[in-house]
Design an enzyme around this catalytic site. Structure first.
Site, short mmCIF file in Angstrom:
data_model
loop_
_atom_site.label_atom_id
_atom_site.label_comp_id
_atom_site.label_asym_id
_atom_site.label_seq_id
_atom_site.Cartn_x
_atom_site.Cartn_y
_atom_site.Cartn_z
N SER A 1 -51.58 -15.93 35.49
CA SER A 1 -51.43 -16.85 34.35
C SER A 1 -52.81 -17.29 33.88
O SER A 1 -53.83 -16.94 34.47
CB SER A 1 -50.61 -18.07 34.77
N LYS A 2 -52.79 -18.08 32.83
CA LYS A 2 -54.03 -18.56 32.19
C LYS A 2 -55.03 -19.13 33.20
O LYS A 2 -56.23 -19.01 33.02
CB LYS A 2 -53.68 -19.65 31.17
N ARG A 3 -54.49 -19.79 34.23
CA ARG A 3 -55.46 -20.44 35.13
C ARG A 3 -56.24 -19.43 35.98
O ARG A 3 -57.20 -19.78 36.64
CB ARG A 3 -54.79 -21.52 35.97
#
Ligand code: GLU
Length: 490
Positions: free
Chosen positions: A258-260
């Site tokens: 994911s984005k993180r």
């Protein structure tokens, strides 16, 4: 068998790594088997689908070289005989309605008048009673009078599929092997929403059939949708395609990518300066391998070697360090001209006046450090001093210019270089070594300050190659500038 596969993105954002991997595997599977690769746009989420996302997906696919044989094309165009290839257009053409009505007529679907509040209530109760959160089928057996009553209240019905409540749904996944689901845990999914729009599960199965898809290759987050879709095929009397569900992609911490974890979209990697060839190669190895664990593939080799048998069901780990390493390998393989053309836009974007050198010279400079680049976006900061005024880094000044004898060395080197008729690498090197030797300096003692004087930094391309590229005039000018700076040091 006629192989037909499709990539069916929902245009609700940019093409992300997982989607690109699915697209690539479909593409490779089609190429390997001489089949057809189709791009279908699944824009049934009216609120989140945008044309901008659709265009961005087209662009990323084109950049990755995943050309499709049939499907939706930029500028609302289409290619192929099984269109339309955008689900909203298929909806307008009445395709979903037709099949939904057939199921309704044959008693395999029903109208559901439940309101969002009622459904929410149902979910809450199920949660409290620790029952599975699924539709309880209360509208299955509505009497005509009850239905008319709801209609009078102005409720608009959704259409639900009547799922068999007993027995099992089984299939053999080409990657996960035998799969089995108790029908009791499946649910009466909505086929057509009250808005008239089809849901993903309905539209997807209808389209896969009508587009004569032979193999559905998609992420394993869809594995629980497959028994729903298989029951639909069954109800319609259609033969289902073969299914292959690709392993999940996790970040290095084991959580879903994911984005993180950093960049997740193809266009972000493109911007960083990952080459399209690198990304294809890297994505191919996310959940697939050859028996000899080959890492780098020549042009055309993936198309030849790809095989669903090499796909594993265990999650794949996305490793950005490996991606960068691989990119370095691909950058090293580029010709001078190719690297120049790729680097150019990064140089311009970071404000470098690349035109101040001839294209040949600029290409030559860029390639000086070809061995070291891992990302195209790193290039400008590594060679910008060739194109603009030298800026002395504080660190370099403190480390190198404060040493004993630097002024003598720079003055001496300046004299030597001024006298050079042929300002080329070999002559510059000979002269520099000569100076060190005849004045009792170690070579390093001379090389370091000269490097800092002409480039402003302690590291960079091979010293004499660099000085040759800078040219006599610039080199002397920069040594003068360094001598001025030395005077200001306390
Ligand atoms: N539109 C779905 C998605 O983007 C496609 C799933 C499928 O391939 O069936 O996840």
């Amino acid at each position: 068998m006629n192989i037909r596969v499709r990539f069916a993105p929902s245009p609700t954002g940019h093409l992300h790594i997982g989607g690109a991997r699915t697209a690539l595997f479909n593409y490779l599977f089609a190429k390997k088997s001489g089949g057809t690769f189709i791009l279908r746009i699944e824009d049934t989420d009216e609120l989140r689908s945008t044309e901008e996302s659709m265009n961005s997906i087209f662009e990323s696919m084109k950049w990755l070289g995943l050309d499709w044989d049939e499907g939706a094309m930029p500028d609302l165009a289409e290619k192929g005989n099984s269109g339309p290839y955008v689900q909203s257009k298929r909806q307008d053409a009445g395709i979903y309605k037709k099949h939904a009505e057939r199921l309704l007529k044959e008693g395999m679907a029903y109208r559901c008048y439940c309101t969002p509040e009622e459904l929410e209530d149902m979910r809450r109760k199920a949660q409290l009673e620790k029952r599975p959160l699924r539709y309880d089928g209360r509208c299955r057996k509505l009497s005509n009078a009850q239905a008319e009553d709801f209609e009078r209240q102005g409720r608009r019905p959704a259409l639900r599929f009547s799922m068999p409540q007993e027995g099992k749904t089984q299939f053999v996944d080409l990657i996960h092997k035998e799969m089995e689901f108790e029908n009791a845990i499946l649910y009466d999914f909505i086929m057509i929403k009250a808005s008239g729009y089809p849901t993903y599960n309905f539209a997807c199965a209808i389209d896969d059939h009508l587009m004569e898809i032979s193999n559905v290759i998609r992420g394993d987050d869809h594995i629980s949708n497959t028994p729903l879709q298989l029951n639909l095929y069954n109800a319609l009397g259609w033969a289902p395609p073969d299914f292959a569900h690709l392993s999940m992609i996790l970040g290095s911490d084991g959580a879903r990518l994911s984005k993180r974890h950093g960049a997740t979209s193809v266009q972000e990697y493109r911007k960083q300066g990952i080459l399209a060839e690198t990304l294809r190669n890297y994505l191919a190895l996310l959940g697939w391998s050859t028996s000899d664990s080959k890492q780098i593939f020549e042009k055309g080799e993936l198309e030849e070697k790809f095989d669903l048998k090499g796909c594993q069901k265990n999650p794949a780990i996305f490793d950005p360090v490996k991606l960068k390493w691989m990119n370095g390998e691909y950058i090293r393989k580029l010709s001078k001209q190719e690297l120049f053309l790729l680097a150019k836009s990064y140089m311009v974007e970071s404000g470098i006046d690349i035109e101040c050198q001839s294209p040949e010279k600029a290409a030559d400079i860029i390639c000086l450090e070809q061995e070291k680049y891992k990302l195209l976006s790193e290039i400008p900061s590594m060679i910008d001093f060739f194109f603009k005024e030298v800026i002395y880094s504080r660190d370099a000044v403190d480390k190198v210019f404060r040493a004993h004898g630097v002024e003598v060395i720079l003055n001496g080197i300046k004299d030597k270089y001024s006298g050079l008729g042929n300002f080329n690498e070999a002559e510059i090197e000979a002269e520099t070594r000569n100076f060190a030797k005849s004045n009792g300096f170690k070579t390093g003692q001379v090389f370091h300050p000269v490097r800092v004087a002409v480039s402003g930094r302690t590291e960079g391309p091979t010293l004499f190659k660099m000085i040759e590229r800078l040219g006599k005039e610039q080199t002397l000018k920069r040594i003068d500038k360094a001598l001025e700076l030395l005077k200001t040091l306390v």
